[in-house]
Design a protein around this motif. Structure first.
Motif, PDB file in Angstrom:
ATOM      1  N   THR A  52      11.545  31.341  -8.860  1.00 23.29           N
ATOM      2  CA  THR A  52      12.014  32.447  -9.592  1.00 23.29           C
ATOM      3  C   THR A  52      11.695  32.681 -10.634  1.00 23.29           C
ATOM      4  OG1 THR A  52      13.992  32.543  -8.007  1.00 23.29           O
ATOM      5  CG2 THR A  52      14.125  33.986 -10.193  1.00 23.29           C
ATOM      6  N   TYR A  53      11.070  31.698 -11.499  1.00 22.88           N
ATOM      7  CA  TYR A  53      10.421  31.641 -12.824  1.00 22.88           C
ATOM      8  C   TYR A  53       9.003  32.454 -12.451  1.00 22.88           C
ATOM      9  CZ  TYR A  53       7.435  30.464 -16.831  1.00 22.88           C
ATOM     10  OH  TYR A  53       6.633  30.706 -17.829  1.00 22.88           O
ATOM     11  N   LEU A  54       8.413  32.313 -11.618  1.00 25.27           N
ATOM     12  CA  LEU A  54       7.153  32.997 -11.257  1.00 25.27           C
ATOM     13  C   LEU A  54       7.485  34.324 -11.105  1.00 25.27           C
ATOM     14  CD1 LEU A  54       4.118  33.225 -10.812  1.00 25.27           C
ATOM     15  CD2 LEU A  54       4.599  32.354  -8.366  1.00 25.27           C
ATOM     16  N   TYR A  55       8.619  34.607  -9.911  1.00 26.62           N
ATOM     17  CA  TYR A  55       8.849  36.129  -9.580  1.00 26.62           C
ATOM     18  C   TYR A  55       9.379  36.754 -10.867  1.00 26.62           C
ATOM     19  CZ  TYR A  55       9.177  32.941  -5.295  1.00 26.62           C
ATOM     20  OH  TYR A  55       8.685  31.950  -4.554  1.00 26.62           O
ATOM     21  N   GLY A  56      10.239  36.278 -11.429  1.00 24.68           N
ATOM     22  CA  GLY A  56      10.833  36.975 -12.548  1.00 24.68           C
ATOM     23  C   GLY A  56       9.734  37.574 -13.612  1.00 24.68           C
ATOM     24  N   TRP A  64      12.421  37.719 -18.500  1.00 24.40           N
ATOM     25  CA  TRP A  64      13.147  37.492 -17.256  1.00 24.40           C
ATOM     26  C   TRP A  64      13.082  36.226 -16.500  1.00 24.40           C
ATOM     27  CZ3 TRP A  64      17.706  39.820 -16.176  1.00 24.40           C
ATOM     28  CH2 TRP A  64      18.110  41.113 -16.676  1.00 24.40           C
ATOM     29  N   GLY A  65      11.714  35.923 -16.489  1.00 27.81           N
ATOM     30  CA  GLY A  65      10.942  34.681 -15.804  1.00 27.81           C
ATOM     31  C   GLY A  65      11.508  33.374 -16.703  1.00 27.81           C
ATOM     32  N   PHE A  66      11.479  33.425 -18.137  1.00 31.37           N
ATOM     33  CA  PHE A  66      11.654  32.405 -18.883  1.00 31.37           C
ATOM     34  C   PHE A  66      13.252  32.201 -18.621  1.00 31.37           C
ATOM     35  CE2 PHE A  66      13.767  30.718 -22.504  1.00 31.37           C
ATOM     36  CZ  PHE A  66      13.081  29.719 -22.690  1.00 31.37           C
ATOM     37  N   LEU A  67      14.159  33.098 -18.533  1.00 32.68           N
ATOM     38  CA  LEU A  67      15.493  32.940 -18.362  1.00 32.68           C
ATOM     39  C   LEU A  67      15.987  32.196 -17.076  1.00 32.68           C
ATOM     40  CD1 LEU A  67      17.320  36.056 -19.800  1.00 32.68           C
ATOM     41  CD2 LEU A  67      17.064  33.783 -20.983  1.00 32.68           C
ATOM     42  N   ALA A  68      15.188  32.651 -16.063  1.00 35.29           N
ATOM     43  CA  ALA A  68      15.304  32.064 -14.637  1.00 35.29           C
ATOM     44  C   ALA A  68      14.920  30.358 -14.697  1.00 35.29           C
ATOM     45  CB  ALA A  68      14.707  32.995 -13.636  1.00 35.29           C
ATOM     46  N   GLY A  69      13.617  30.492 -15.347  1.00 40.23           N
ATOM     47  CA  GLY A  69      13.113  28.987 -15.269  1.00 40.23           C
ATOM     48  C   GLY A  69      14.072  28.091 -16.244  1.00 40.23           C
ATOM     49  N   TRP A  70      14.658  28.573 -17.289  1.00 45.90           N
ATOM     50  CA  TRP A  70      15.438  27.574 -18.236  1.00 45.90           C
ATOM     51  C   TRP A  70      16.445  27.258 -17.512  1.00 45.90           C
ATOM     52  CZ3 TRP A  70      14.470  25.111 -22.665  1.00 45.90           C
ATOM     53  CH2 TRP A  70      15.388  24.670 -23.349  1.00 45.90           C
ATOM     54  N   GLY A  71      17.063  28.319 -17.051  1.00 50.68           N
ATOM     55  CA  GLY A  71      18.500  27.962 -16.130  1.00 50.68           C
ATOM     56  C   GLY A  71      18.404  26.967 -15.129  1.00 50.68           C
ATOM     57  N   PHE A  72      17.275  27.172 -14.345  1.00 50.08           N
ATOM     58  CA  PHE A  72      16.823  26.257 -13.178  1.00 50.08           C
ATOM     59  C   PHE A  72      16.672  24.677 -13.909  1.00 50.08           C
ATOM     60  CE2 PHE A  72      14.276  24.154 -10.201  1.00 50.08           C
ATOM     61  CZ  PHE A  72      14.929  24.157  -9.102  1.00 50.08           C
ATOM     62  N   VAL A  73      15.843  24.627 -14.905  1.00 47.48           N
ATOM     63  CA  VAL A  73      15.393  23.271 -15.428  1.00 47.48           C
ATOM     64  C   VAL A  73      16.671  22.662 -15.949  1.00 47.48           C
ATOM     65  CG1 VAL A  73      14.174  22.258 -17.188  1.00 47.48           C
ATOM     66  CG2 VAL A  73      13.083  23.938 -15.646  1.00 47.48           C
ATOM     67  N   ALA A 333      17.252  40.590  -8.499  1.00 48.82           N
ATOM     68  CA  ALA A 333      16.654  41.873  -9.285  1.00 48.82           C
ATOM     69  C   ALA A 333      15.208  42.115  -9.318  1.00 48.82           C
ATOM     70  CB  ALA A 333      17.033  41.708 -10.615  1.00 48.82           C
ATOM     71  N   ALA A 334      14.387  40.854  -9.006  1.00 50.90           N
ATOM     72  CA  ALA A 334      13.121  41.024  -8.747  1.00 50.90           C
ATOM     73  C   ALA A 334      12.693  41.490  -7.338  1.00 50.90           C
ATOM     74  CB  ALA A 334      12.179  39.751  -9.113  1.00 50.90           C
ATOM     75  N   ALA A 335      13.406  40.884  -6.362  1.00 49.45           N
ATOM     76  CA  ALA A 335      13.277  41.705  -4.919  1.00 49.45           C
ATOM     77  C   ALA A 335      13.505  42.839  -4.946  1.00 49.45           C
ATOM     78  CB  ALA A 335      14.020  40.368  -4.057  1.00 49.45           C
ATOM     79  N   ARG A 336      14.789  43.374  -5.614  1.00 51.00           N
ATOM     80  CA  ARG A 336      14.896  44.781  -5.568  1.00 51.00           C
ATOM     81  C   ARG A 336      13.809  45.577  -5.846  1.00 51.00           C
ATOM     82  NH1 ARG A 336      16.877  48.601  -9.248  1.00 51.00           N
ATOM     83  NH2 ARG A 336      16.758  46.838 -10.965  1.00 51.00           N
ATOM     84  N   GLN A 337      13.027  45.272  -6.803  1.00 53.63           N
ATOM     85  CA  GLN A 337      11.809  45.988  -7.357  1.00 53.63           C
ATOM     86  C   GLN A 337      10.459  46.140  -6.537  1.00 53.63           C
ATOM     87  OE1 GLN A 337      12.792  47.967  -9.458  1.00 53.63           O
ATOM     88  NE2 GLN A 337      12.702  47.246 -11.655  1.00 53.63           N
ATOM     89  N   GLN A 338      10.655  45.085  -5.487  1.00 53.98           N
ATOM     90  CA  GLN A 338       9.348  45.121  -4.855  1.00 53.98           C
ATOM     91  C   GLN A 338       9.224  46.320  -3.912  1.00 53.98           C
ATOM     92  OE1 GLN A 338      10.454  41.005  -2.871  1.00 53.98           O
ATOM     93  NE2 GLN A 338       8.294  40.739  -2.994  1.00 53.98           N
ATOM     94  N   PRO A 339       7.592  46.657  -3.759  1.00 54.19           N
ATOM     95  CA  PRO A 339       7.357  47.940  -3.099  1.00 54.19           C
ATOM     96  C   PRO A 339       7.786  47.706  -1.495  1.00 54.19           C
ATOM     97  CG  PRO A 339       5.375  46.770  -3.565  1.00 54.19           C
ATOM     98  CD  PRO A 339       6.464  46.111  -4.472  1.00 54.19           C
ATOM     99  N   GLN A 340       7.628  48.890  -0.770  1.00 53.61           N
ATOM    100  CA  GLN A 340       7.982  48.807   0.705  1.00 53.61           C
ATOM    101  C   GLN A 340       7.061  47.927   1.575  1.00 53.61           C
ATOM    102  OE1 GLN A 340      10.961  50.312   1.574  1.00 53.61           O
ATOM    103  NE2 GLN A 340      10.507  49.251   3.564  1.00 53.61           N
ATOM    104  N   ALA A 341       6.075  47.703   0.787  1.00 49.61           N
ATOM    105  CA  ALA A 341       5.029  47.138   1.894  1.00 49.61           C
ATOM    106  C   ALA A 341       5.231  45.478   1.742  1.00 49.61           C
ATOM    107  CB  ALA A 341       3.561  47.333   1.365  1.00 49.61           C
TER     108      ALA A 341
END
Length: 407
Positions: A52-56, A64-73, A333-341
């Protein structure tokens, strides 16, 4: 996911919700399913290390990516120390816990450094043995002594307690994210990783439901809440003392298995963060032979060894859940933004996942929330100072370049 949580998480959940912890388990499973579908969908589109660090970063932006990665680490480093101490508590007499915990961290880090196939092979063996131990525990708990049914269904803390139990039990389901962090080391990741994430979660939910019912039937909600080792106590209550050593061995193996997966996931997320400068760039190294982030893995192991030798971190379930729930909020939040394809699952699951993560975070024990907020503030301050330093450096270099051009 079939790790130390199954041996430990039911007691704090019972203190919050009594027998209603089974409803909390169902809520945790639903939020975990929403999060798993988001992680699977994102992993198929971005099959690289980092989760999720990458996806964010890719979908929502760098912060957003940093917050995800920091929380995980941060959260999972503390969890590593807790899993190591849990292993030692079941495996050796008191007085040897800390040195044995440090030793098991070092050994499993070296296994991870030998390549992901070794990690996966040892994980399969550990999970098989833990499932045998859990089957023995369930049979012993249900097959002897007097049954308490499911006990008194009075919820100690009402709806709030049920939600808090869901947040605490979510700790047990948090392992599927580590599958997504391995995108660079899996053949055909676009197909394999989504199937692995959803399949692993389904199996874990089934195991936790069976074990949760067995513990409550054998002990009742009050005794479950008071227990420090609910499965071992459930076996003893079933008058099957011969099975207790099996449960202890299973608990030690489960803690080792959880630790093995945690170190692997932390190494990959740290590698991704180092690539972007959000952790020291020295960690951005992949071993030329074994194709693993060996510097990140060994550094993580060294930090965990220091923690287990100096700090008591057995009570980090709430703190870990705080970090991981916010990590998954970013994933949804990141997956919600992905395009239909790129979509594999309906968008409403991501909305439900975002809402579920925030609700469960808000209902965690207040100590976990305060500690989590403080650690996230520390991370934000660290990155802000680093970016400010880079801006000053760029400014100086720009002035120097302009001066040379004028000259």
């Amino acid at each position: 996911m079939i790790g130390a949580g199954v041996f430990a998480a039911f007691a704090p959940a019972a203190r919050a919700a009594g027998a209603w912890l089974l409803v909390g388990l169902a809520l945790a499973a639903f939020v975990a399913y929403c999060n798993a579908t988001a992680s699977a969908q994102l992993a198929a589109a971005y099959p690289r290390a980092g989760g999720t660090y990458l996806y964010g970063r890719e979908v929502l932006g760098e912060w957003w990516g940093f917050l995800a990665g920091w929380g995980f680490v941060v959260g999972k480093t503390a969890s590593c120390a807790a899993m190591a101490m849990t292993f030692a508590a079941y495996a050796v007499p008191d007085g040897w816990h800390r040195p044995v915990a440090a030793a098991v961290v070092a050994v499993l880090a070296l296994v991870n450094c030998a390549g992901i196939t070794r990690t996966a092979g040892l994980t399969r063996v550990i999970v098989a043995l833990v499932l045998v131990a859990l089957a023995v525990a369930v049979a012993a708990a249900l097959g002897g002594g007097e049954s308490n049914g499911l006990g008194d269904w009075a919820a100690p803390h009402g709806v709030y307690g049920v939600l808090q139990s869901a947040g605490l039990l979510f700790f047990a389901f948090a392992g599927y994210a580590r599958i997504a962090t391995l995108g660079e080391e899996v053949r055909d990741p676009e197909r394999v990783i989504p199937r692995a994430i959803v399949g692993a979660l389904a199996g874990a939910i089934a195991v936790y439901a069976v074990v949760g019912v067995a513990v409550l039937v054998a002990l009742g909600p009050d005794a479950t809440a008071a227990s420090t080792q609910p499965l071992a106590d459930a076996v003893a209550a079933g008058d099957r003392q011969w099975a207790e050593p099996v449960v202890r061995v299973g608990a030690a193996l489960a803690a080792a298995g959880a630790l093995l997966g945690l170190v692997a996931g932390l190494g990959r997320t740290s590698l991704a963060m180092a690539r972007e400068g959000d952790l020291p760039r020295w960690l951005d190294a992949v071993h030329p032979r074994f194709q693993v982030p060996h510097r990140a893995e060994l550094t993580t192991a060294a930090v965990v060894v220091v923690l287990v030798l100096l700090v008591d971190l057995r009570g980090v379930i709430g703190f870990s859940s705080f970090g991981v729930l916010l990590y998954y909020f970013v994933a949804n939040a990141a997956a919600r933004q992905q395009p239909q394809a790129q979509r594999r699952f309906p968008r409403w699951l991501q909305y439900a996942g975002c809402a579920g993560c925030l609700v469960l975070v808000a209902t965690l024990p207040w100590e976990a929330v305060v500690a989590g907020v403080a650690v996230f503030a520390l991370g934000v301050g660290y990155r802000s100072l680093r970016l400010r330093g880079l801006d000053r450096l760029d400014h100086r270099e720009g002035l120097g370049l302009d001066h040379r051009e004028d000259h």
